[in-house]
Write a protein that holds these residues in place. Structure first.
Motif, short mmCIF file in Angstrom:
data_model
loop_
_atom_site.label_atom_id
_atom_site.label_comp_id
_atom_site.label_asym_id
_atom_site.label_seq_id
_atom_site.Cartn_x
_atom_site.Cartn_y
_atom_site.Cartn_z
N UNK A 52 40.13 29.89 30.82
CA UNK A 52 39.01 30.76 30.88
C UNK A 52 39.39 32.13 31.39
N UNK A 53 38.42 32.84 31.89
CA UNK A 53 38.62 34.21 32.35
C UNK A 53 39.61 34.31 33.50
N UNK A 54 39.73 33.26 34.28
CA UNK A 54 40.61 33.30 35.44
C UNK A 54 42.07 33.50 35.03
N UNK A 55 42.48 32.93 33.91
CA UNK A 55 43.88 33.02 33.49
C UNK A 55 44.11 33.96 32.31
#
Length: 87
Positions: free
Chosen positions: A1-4
Motif C-alpha cells: 500500500x501507500x506505506x511502501x
C-alpha cells in the motif's frame, strides 16, 4: 500500500558478478538448493567466513571478537570485509 510505495532498498550485492570466486559459490549454491543465491545467502556466507576464520586464528584465552578484529581484513564473495576500531 501507500506505506511502501516508492520504497528503495539498497543491497551490497551484484547478482551479475562474473568473478571466479562468486561464480564458484553461485554454481555450488544452485547445485545444492536449485535456485540462485540472493543477498542474504551472500551475506551469510561472508559472515560465516569471518566467524570461522576468527575461531581458527583465536589465541588461547582470546575472545572471538578480539580475534576477528585482529585477523582481518577478510575476503568476502564480492568485497573485502574490514572492521574499524568500533567493530
Amino acid at each position: 500500500g501507500e506505506v511502501v510505495e516508492g520504497l528503495l532498498i539498497v543491497q551490497n550485492y551484484n547478482r551479475d558478478d562474473t568473478s571466479p570466486r562468486f561464480k564458484d559459490f553461485s554454481e555450488a549454491y544452485f547445485k545444492r538448493f536449485q535456485r540462485n543465491p540472493g543477498y542474504s545467502s551472500v551475506s551469510a556466507y561472508d559472515a560465516a567466513t569471518v566467524v570461522l576464520t576468527g575461531i581458527l586464528k583465536r589465541s588461547k584465552g582470546e575472545t572471538l571478537k578480539s580475534a576477528v578484529l585482529r585477523s582481518g581484513p577478510y575476503q568476502g564473495l564480492q568485497q573485502t570485509i574490514t572492521f574499524n576500531a568500533n567493530g
